[in-house]
Motif scaffolding. Structure first.
Motif, PDB file in Angstrom:
ATOM      1  N   TYR A  95      -1.765   1.931   8.880  1.00 19.72           N
ATOM      2  CA  TYR A  95      -0.551   2.086   7.957  1.00 19.72           C
ATOM      3  C   TYR A  95       0.692   1.599   8.823  1.00 19.72           C
ATOM      4  O   TYR A  95       0.990   2.177   9.934  1.00 19.72           O
ATOM      5  CB  TYR A  95      -0.259   3.691   7.555  1.00 19.72           C
ATOM      6  N   ALA A 149       5.382   1.648   8.533  1.00 23.33           N
ATOM      7  CA  ALA A 149       6.305   1.873   7.646  1.00 23.33           C
ATOM      8  C   ALA A 149       7.483   0.849   8.474  1.00 23.33           C
ATOM      9  O   ALA A 149       7.887   0.618   9.328  1.00 23.33           O
ATOM     10  CB  ALA A 149       6.814   3.244   7.815  1.00 23.33           C
ATOM     11  N   HIS A 155       6.524   0.727   2.770  1.00 23.97           N
ATOM     12  CA  HIS A 155       5.286   1.098   3.440  1.00 23.97           C
ATOM     13  C   HIS A 155       4.126   0.222   2.883  1.00 23.97           C
ATOM     14  O   HIS A 155       4.014  -0.192   1.920  1.00 23.97           O
ATOM     15  CB  HIS A 155       5.013   2.628   2.553  1.00 23.97           C
ATOM     16  N   GLU A 164      -0.253   8.474   3.060  1.00 22.01           N
ATOM     17  CA  GLU A 164       0.774   8.207   3.813  1.00 22.01           C
ATOM     18  C   GLU A 164       2.109   8.572   3.174  1.00 22.01           C
ATOM     19  O   GLU A 164       2.965   9.520   3.899  1.00 22.01           O
ATOM     20  CB  GLU A 164       0.687   6.782   4.514  1.00 22.01           C
TER      21      GLU A 164
END
Ligand SMILES: CC(C)(COP(=O)(O)OP(=O)(O)OC[C@H]1O[C@@H](n2cnc3c(N)ncnc32)[C@H](O)[C@@H]1OP(=O)(O)O)[C@@H](O)C(=O)NCCC(=O)NCCS
Length: 340
Positions: free
Chosen positions: A174, A176, A230, A285
């Motif tokens: 993940y 950002a 994201h 997330e």
């Protein structure tokens, strides 16, 4: 002078406040269930564009100086030079008096002067804008289904389970705000697959991201516009190259709403459930990163059965269709000016 064309950077704080109030009056009248706009970073949202794109805004005021309507025109550069996208709103109390027509004429004149030949606009099927754009000679090019996931109704146990179920030989990451440099090239080449499929809509902010440098531009433009990105990527072992990605954005101007953008898996890695795992992981997330969220929206083409199946498993439900309308600028100019 009731109608003014401006570079977005020339807008005053009053212009920004008025712009927001027209958007919210329009939303309350035409789509009351949609979230309202905030002025937070609205100026950045209107000012920042991809390096080759240009945006102009148009303000229509009445004799008292009150803003009765506004329009935005983005003209694309690069491979999409000659095309542009518009957004327009007339304050509901000022509708039916020619404000929309005057704005569209100004937009078409500006587009023609800058050699922009085709304009498109996204319209929600249940709103009066459909009748207006039909009247103005726009043609419906694409119909997309908007699906909403309401945060309060999410089955988190199911989502966590889907996020953790991953085929052997893959892992998820993940990120950002940015894609790490080590992943940029493979990320961009997976993204290039979007050019050969019609299953997914390509939204303007991410449009140029099929090449590494354009991807960096896209992400930094989003950031400059106040839109937090994201991303979840699927990496193939042992090299750790990107073979799948899913992208989502939360805008400072409407922070309770997330927009799910593209999800794409490299053709050689399809049928292993990667899209499902990536999208589920992204939701887990988001739950941590954006606790203020109320819903997530996404758009799919009517025939994209695989994407729709995944979305429905995650809890997304179809609520309304969106039309992508297009018009030829020369024809539009003739029509908007003639009153026909
Ligand atoms: C679409 C919109 C801009 C039209 O604004 P408006 O100022 O009322 O439009 P005008 O008064 O200039 O109308 C121009 C022509 O369109 C026609 N028209 C406008 N709305 C119409 C409707 N709902 N159905 C049929 N015709 C319509 C008018 O009758 C007029 O025709 P005429 O000039 O031949 O008499 C306004 O309805 C609006 O703001 N809608 C919301 C926009 C939106 O959804 N924005 C988000 C995505 S861009």
């Amino acid at each position: 002078m009731p109608l003014k064309q401006l570079d977005p950077g020339e807008m005053t704080a009053d212009d920004i406040r008025d712009w927001c109030s027209v958007l919210n009056d329009m939303t309350a009248a035409d789509m009351p269930g949609e979230p309202r706009w905030r002025t937070d970073r609205l100026s950045d949202y209107l000012t920042a564009t991809l390096p080759d794109d240009r945006r102009y805004v148009f303000l229509h005021r009445d004799d008292d100086g009150d803003l009765t309507g506004h329009a935005s025109l983005i003209m694309f550069g690069g491979e999409q030079a000659g095309t542009g996208v518009i957004e327009m709103s007339t304050r509901p109390s000022a509708r039916g008096k020619g404000v929309g027509r005057a704005l569209l004429r100004a937009v078409a004149e500006c587009a023609a002067a800058e050699s922009c030949r085709t304009l498109s606009v996204e319209v929600i099927a249940t709103t009066p804008a459909v009748g207006f754009y039909d009247r103005m000679g726009f043609e419906r090019a694409v119909v997309e289904q908007r699906h909403l996931l309401r945060w309060g109704e999410v089955d988190w146990e199911k989502i966590e389970h889907a996020a953790g179920r991953l085929a052997a030989g893959y892992r998820l990451e993940y990120h950002a705000g940015a894609v790490p440099e080590r992943l940029v090239d493979s990320y961009a080449s997976v993204k290039a697959n979007l050019r050969t499929t019609t299953d997914y809509a390509i939204v303007p902010e991410w449009r140029g991201s099929a090449q590494a440098d354009r991807l960096r531009d896209s992400l930094s433009t989003l950031e400059r516009r106040g839109m937090r990105s994201h991303i979840v990527v699927a990496l193939a072992e042992p090299y750790g190259n990107v073979v799948g990605l899913t992208e989502l954005v939360v805008a400072a101007q409407r922070p309770t709403r997330a927009d799910q953008y593209d999800t794409v898996v490299d053709p050689g890695h399809r049928s292993y459930g990667l899209a499902m795992s990536m999208k589920a992981r992204l939701l887990t997330e988001l739950r941590r990163a954006e606790p203020q969220l109320v819903d997530v929206q996404t758009w799919t083409m009517q025939h994209a059965d695989d994407v729709r199946w995944i979305n429905s498993e995650l809890g997304f439900a179809h609520d309304v269709d969106w039309y992508d309308y297009e018009a030829d600028v020369a024809e539009l100019l003739a029509r908007a000016s003639s009153g026909a």
